[in-house]
Design a protein around this motif. Structure first.
Motif, PDB file in Angstrom:
ATOM      1  N   PRO A  62     -31.742  -3.886  -0.684  1.00 19.71           N
ATOM      2  CA  PRO A  62     -33.028  -4.569  -0.879  1.00 19.71           C
ATOM      3  C   PRO A  62     -33.005  -6.080  -0.639  1.00 19.71           C
ATOM      4  CG  PRO A  62     -32.065  -3.995  -2.997  1.00 19.71           C
ATOM      5  CD  PRO A  62     -31.168  -3.433  -1.931  1.00 19.71           C
ATOM      6  N   LEU A  63     -31.858  -6.631  -0.240  1.00 19.32           N
ATOM      7  CA  LEU A  63     -31.815  -8.076   0.001  1.00 19.32           C
ATOM      8  C   LEU A  63     -32.732  -8.429   1.166  1.00 19.32           C
ATOM      9  CD1 LEU A  63     -28.005  -8.874  -0.301  1.00 19.32           C
ATOM     10  CD2 LEU A  63     -29.785  -9.250  -2.001  1.00 19.32           C
ATOM     11  N   SER A  64     -33.513  -9.464   0.983  1.00 19.06           N
ATOM     12  CA  SER A  64     -34.367  -9.894   2.089  1.00 19.06           C
ATOM     13  C   SER A  64     -33.572 -10.830   2.976  1.00 19.06           C
ATOM     14  CB  SER A  64     -35.626 -10.574   1.559  1.00 19.06           C
ATOM     15  OG  SER A  64     -35.280 -11.714   0.806  1.00 19.06           O
ATOM     16  N   GLY A  65     -33.738 -10.672   4.266  1.00 18.02           N
ATOM     17  CA  GLY A  65     -32.960 -11.453   5.213  1.00 18.02           C
ATOM     18  C   GLY A  65     -33.703 -12.676   5.697  1.00 18.02           C
ATOM     19  N   VAL A  66     -33.013 -13.450   6.490  1.00 17.23           N
ATOM     20  CA  VAL A  66     -33.592 -14.660   7.057  1.00 17.23           C
ATOM     21  C   VAL A  66     -33.765 -14.528   8.566  1.00 17.23           C
ATOM     22  CG1 VAL A  66     -32.680 -16.159   5.251  1.00 17.23           C
ATOM     23  CG2 VAL A  66     -31.307 -15.720   7.281  1.00 17.23           C
ATOM     24  N   LEU A  67     -33.419 -13.357   9.094  1.00 22.17           N
ATOM     25  CA  LEU A  67     -33.528 -13.130  10.526  1.00 22.17           C
ATOM     26  C   LEU A  67     -34.816 -12.379  10.859  1.00 22.17           C
ATOM     27  CD1 LEU A  67     -29.878 -11.936  11.214  1.00 22.17           C
ATOM     28  CD2 LEU A  67     -30.823 -14.203  11.680  1.00 22.17           C
ATOM     29  N   ARG A  68     -35.367 -12.732  11.993  1.00 21.01           N
ATOM     30  CA  ARG A  68     -36.536 -12.004  12.484  1.00 21.01           C
ATOM     31  C   ARG A  68     -36.057 -10.670  13.071  1.00 21.01           C
ATOM     32  NH1 ARG A  68     -36.784 -16.878  14.771  1.00 21.01           N
ATOM     33  NH2 ARG A  68     -36.620 -16.017  16.879  1.00 21.01           N
ATOM     34  N   PRO A  69     -36.898  -9.655  13.101  1.00 24.47           N
ATOM     35  CA  PRO A  69     -36.479  -8.345  13.627  1.00 24.47           C
ATOM     36  C   PRO A  69     -35.880  -8.428  15.032  1.00 24.47           C
ATOM     37  CG  PRO A  69     -38.569  -8.123  12.508  1.00 24.47           C
ATOM     38  CD  PRO A  69     -38.262  -9.604  12.558  1.00 24.47           C
ATOM     39  N   GLU A  70     -36.437  -9.263  15.899  1.00 28.76           N
ATOM     40  CA  GLU A  70     -35.892  -9.362  17.254  1.00 28.76           C
ATOM     41  C   GLU A  70     -34.499  -9.994  17.263  1.00 28.76           C
ATOM     42  OE1 GLU A  70     -38.717 -12.887  16.700  1.00 28.76           O
ATOM     43  OE2 GLU A  70     -38.813 -10.747  16.270  1.00 28.76           O
ATOM     44  N   GLN A  71     -34.227 -10.890  16.288  1.00 21.76           N
ATOM     45  CA  GLN A  71     -32.884 -11.462  16.172  1.00 21.76           C
ATOM     46  C   GLN A  71     -31.896 -10.385  15.719  1.00 21.76           C
ATOM     47  OE1 GLN A  71     -34.061 -14.764  13.546  1.00 21.76           O
ATOM     48  NE2 GLN A  71     -32.944 -16.104  14.969  1.00 21.76           N
ATOM     49  N   VAL A  72     -32.312  -9.564  14.769  1.00 23.45           N
ATOM     50  CA  VAL A  72     -31.453  -8.481  14.295  1.00 23.45           C
ATOM     51  C   VAL A  72     -31.090  -7.562  15.458  1.00 23.45           C
ATOM     52  CG1 VAL A  72     -31.330  -6.445  12.799  1.00 23.45           C
ATOM     53  CG2 VAL A  72     -32.337  -8.566  11.936  1.00 23.45           C
ATOM     54  N   GLU A  73     -32.069  -7.195  16.260  1.00 24.14           N
ATOM     55  CA  GLU A  73     -31.815  -6.325  17.413  1.00 24.14           C
ATOM     56  C   GLU A  73     -30.875  -6.988  18.417  1.00 24.14           C
ATOM     57  OE1 GLU A  73     -32.547  -3.132  17.971  1.00 24.14           O
ATOM     58  OE2 GLU A  73     -33.322  -3.123  15.916  1.00 24.14           O
ATOM     59  N   HIS A  74     -31.067  -8.287  18.641  1.00 24.21           N
ATOM     60  CA  HIS A  74     -30.216  -9.016  19.587  1.00 24.21           C
ATOM     61  C   HIS A  74     -28.773  -9.071  19.088  1.00 24.21           C
ATOM     62  CE1 HIS A  74     -29.283 -12.936  21.920  1.00 24.21           C
ATOM     63  NE2 HIS A  74     -28.986 -11.888  22.654  1.00 24.21           N
TER      64      HIS A  74
END
Length: 108
Positions: free
Chosen positions: A79-91
């Motif tokens: 449940p930790l909220s991240g600081v990355l945008r979804p497109e960054q995660v995919e990259h």
């Protein structure tokens, strides 16, 4: 098994010291460099040591820069909220999957 985690080492059942903490920091720094090179932007990588079913896990109060926990505590990361945008995660995921970015993995 009893596990003690100190600043740079781990002791299992009060036995000899193992450099797992120091190695974990080093590997996290290496992974961050590889991902940053492949992504073109900073990627934060935090070292984590996970111990499976220890009878006891003691951490030195001075332990910094590395998290040490039991496998049952991994669910807390979901449940930790991240600081990355979804497109960054995919990259980052794409860079991490590409074996050409991992020189040691290509050997053997």
């Amino acid at each position: 098994m009893d596990v003690w985690v100190g600043n740079d080492m781990v002791k299992i059942n009060h036995g000899e010291s193992h450099p797992y903490v120091r190695k974990s920091r080093s590997e996290a720094a290496r992974v961050a460099r590889i991902l940053e090179r492949g992504c073109g932007y900073p990627v934060v990588v935090k070292p984590l040591l996970v111990f499976v079913k220890p009878a006891r896990l003691d951490k030195a109060s001075s332990l910094t820069g590395v998290r040490a926990l039991c496998e049952r505590d991994l669910a807390a990361f979901g449940p930790l909220s991240g600081v990355l945008r979804p497109e960054q995660v995919e990259h980052i995921y794409a860079v991490a999957r590409d074996r050409r970015n991992w020189p040691d993995a290509l050997q053997g």
